[in-house]
Design an enzyme around this catalytic site. Structure first.
Site, mmCIF file in Angstrom:
data_model
loop_
_atom_site.group_PDB
_atom_site.id
_atom_site.type_symbol
_atom_site.label_atom_id
_atom_site.label_comp_id
_atom_site.label_asym_id
_atom_site.label_seq_id
_atom_site.Cartn_x
_atom_site.Cartn_y
_atom_site.Cartn_z
ATOM 1 N N HIS A 10 0.921 -1.222 -0.110
ATOM 2 C CA HIS A 10 0.009 0.002 0.046
ATOM 3 C C HIS A 10 0.827 1.115 -0.067
ATOM 4 C CE1 HIS A 10 0.260 1.663 4.213
ATOM 5 N NE2 HIS A 10 0.594 0.420 4.638
ATOM 6 N N CYS A 11 0.221 2.237 -0.451
ATOM 7 C CA CYS A 11 0.906 3.561 -0.458
ATOM 8 C C CYS A 11 0.312 4.684 0.360
ATOM 9 C CB CYS A 11 1.118 4.172 -1.733
ATOM 10 S SG CYS A 11 -0.558 4.299 -2.693
ATOM 11 N N MET A 12 0.224 5.811 -0.163
ATOM 12 C CA MET A 12 -0.669 6.637 1.022
ATOM 13 C C MET A 12 -2.051 6.581 0.853
ATOM 14 S SD MET A 12 1.643 8.706 2.603
ATOM 15 C CE MET A 12 0.778 10.078 2.892
ATOM 16 N N THR A 13 -2.477 6.056 -0.126
ATOM 17 C CA THR A 13 -4.014 6.105 -0.132
ATOM 18 C C THR A 13 -4.604 4.918 -0.902
ATOM 19 O OG1 THR A 13 -3.772 7.246 -2.671
ATOM 20 C CG2 THR A 13 -4.133 8.666 -0.692
ATOM 21 N N ARG A 14 -3.582 4.068 -1.553
ATOM 22 C CA ARG A 14 -4.257 2.771 -2.162
ATOM 23 C C ARG A 14 -3.579 1.524 -1.780
ATOM 24 N NH1 ARG A 14 -2.854 5.210 -8.130
ATOM 25 N NH2 ARG A 14 -3.653 7.386 -7.822
#
Length: 524
Positions: free
Chosen positions: A29-33
């Protein structure tokens, strides 16, 4: 406990819709996804996924990306990983695709078709070798963003306490917390670089650690004494890439019996010498040039430079070129304590918000699009502009251009004050919009810095609104979209009797891509 149950329920709802645990190859995962590697893309039920309340949308790129939003994704991902592990042990059958159908309004159909076409075009454009390289660079720096944000906020808090002369016994400890990560960021960059390019991560970190080792101050190279940290993250990046190639060469030629001893030694020795007597100097010169150019550009270009940067950022995102800015931001933060570029580029999001507000006003009869805007606007104000971009402005065409105009005016406002000697910078990358306020720093006090950034946002909102209201719609487009549409009976039945339209880019949309086809989170 209630929050944990909600996150677990979200993960449980997502898993069968991506084909079950057996279809999941990787999870990140990244910041939003939530980013998933999938064995069989055809097993995914896009329609049902987008209809989940917690899902803001999906993006199909090198991984299948489910947009959950900042904060939520970090809590849902561990629950999802746990369910996948359990599911693999039980070997569940892949979920069947949902047969529920919806009949979106005409306006939503048109937006969805255009959004899908844009997504396909951008995906094709973003598979060039250069853009794939930029994506790899982004993959190196994106995992560092949470630490940059945390340390940046602590640095801002410490600066406020120092200026107010409060808690003098605490501020040294806060300074250590804020500066510790930045002092060693080169090591983390080296580790991630080796990992991304297929080498042994710890060897990449070991070579990059040379750059920040105090003992390099006793070494002369190119006729000058080296400084600890010289070359910064760019030097660490180059050193780790070199280490990967040296390691791979050693793996091919060193006998297996000696590999465990010889390969690590030669990797650190060869790439270390090249780093000390070459890369540190070269990367240091490049880093200094980046800082000098950024200051020169805004000091001399001022409003004009800010206007161009703020106006072009969204097109850069569409082309995938924004990822090249990540190491530049990081270099500026390492050198100056903040990046002066991010607050200007963040004005692109302000223009997007203003444009969305104008679309809302100009289409009073189109409840489908208005509902999308209402649901996506809070995220847009906080800097997550993907739902508004891909769900509203970009498919409509002209509002995307007028949103860029709004961003240009916001960027010009911030750039003008930089030229007047009042610098506004961000101590971290990642957040944007209102979420950037805690990370702001400058050279004329916190109050002035906050006021200038807020003024830039306001200029972006107003300019984006006015440009879109007066120039964002042609007569034909306005006639076509400003119509009242009732949700289809099948849609009402599928939502348990609650009238919910399929809206472009909203949580009920089945066709709109609400996120950037690139890296990670595009926060504008």
């Amino acid at each position: 406990m209630a929050t944990e149950d909600k996150n677990r329920a979200t993960a449980a709802a997502i898993l069968p819709l991506v084909g079950g645990a057996a279809n999941v190859a990787s999870i990140a995962h990244c910041m939003t996804r939530l980013r998933l590697g999938l064995h069989d893309r055809s097993l995914v039920d896009d329609e049902a996924l987008k209809a989940l309340p917690a899902v803001m949308g999906v993006v199909e790129d090198d991984t299948y990306q489910i947009v959950l939003g900042p904060g939520t994704v970090a809590r849902v991902t561990p629950e999802f990983e746990h369910l996948v592990e359990e599911g693999r042990e039980a070997a569940p059958a892949p979920a069947a695709a949902s047969t529920a159908s919806s009949a979106p309004a005409v306006s939503a159909e048109e937006l969805a078709a255009q959004g899908a076409a844009i997504k396909a075009q951008q995906k094709a454009k973003n598979t060039t070798p250069f853009k794939l390289f930029l994506r790899r660079i982004a993959n190196i720096f994106v995992p560092l963003i949470p630490a940059l944000i945390g340390c940046g906020i602590i640095a801002g808090l410490n600066g406020l306490l120092v200026n107010l002369e409060w808690l003098p016994a605490v501020t040294p400890a806060l300074a250590a917390m804020a500066s510790g990560f930045m002092a060693l960021i080169a090591v983390f960059v080296g580790y991630n670089t080796a990992k991304e390019f297929g080498g042994t991560p710890i060897l990449g970190g070991a070579v990059a650690a040379i750059i920040v080792f105090p003992g390099v101050a006793n070494i002369d190279a190119f006729g000058q004494t080296l400084s600890p940290g010289q070359g910064g993250v760019l030097g660490a990046l180059g050193a780790a890439v070199l280490a990967v190639y040296v390691e791979k060469w050693c793996r091919r030629w060193v006998p297996e019996a000696l590999d465990v001893l010889v390969t690590p030694t030669l990797t650190v020795l060869i790439s270390g010498l090249a780093t000390i007597f070459g890369l540190m100097y070269v990367a240091g010169e490049i880093s200094s040039a980046i800082g000098t150019f950024a200051d020169w550009l805004l000091s001399n270009g001022g409003a004009g430079a800010g206007f161009v940067l703020g106006g072009l950022f969204l097109p850069l995102v569409m082309l995938g070129l924004h990822q090249a800015l990540i190491p530049i931001h990081t270099t500026l933060i390492e050198q100056q304590g903040y990046t002066v570029l991010l607050p200007i580029l963040a004005m692109a999001g302000a223009g997007q918000v203003g444009a969305a507000m104008a679309v809302y006003v100009r289409l009073p009869r189109n409840e489908s699009i208005r509902r999308t805007i209402k649901s996506a606007l809070p995220a847009g104000l906080l800097g997550v502009g993907e739902p508004l971009i891909y769900g509203v402005s970009l498919p409509l065409g002209r509002p995307f251009v007028t949103a860029c105009v709004g961003g240009a005016f916001g960027g010009g406002f911030v750039g003008l004050f930089h030229q007047l000697g009042d610098t506004v910078g961000s101590t971290a990358i990642g957040p944007s919009g209102w979420a950037l306020f805690p990370l702001l720093d400058g050279d004329h006090g916190l109050g002035s810095t906050l006021a200038i950034y807020a003024g830039g946002l306001l200029a972006g909102y107003v300019a984006g609104f006015l440009a879109t209201y007066f120039f964002g719609f042609g007569k034909d487009l306005l006639t076509e979209f400003n119509v009242s549409q009732e949700p289809a009976p099948s849609t009402i039945a599928a939502t348990g009797g609650t009238p919910r339209e399929t809206t472009p880019g909203g949580p009920d949309s089945g066709d709109t891509d609400p996120g950037s086809p690139q890296e990670a989170p595009v926060r504008v």
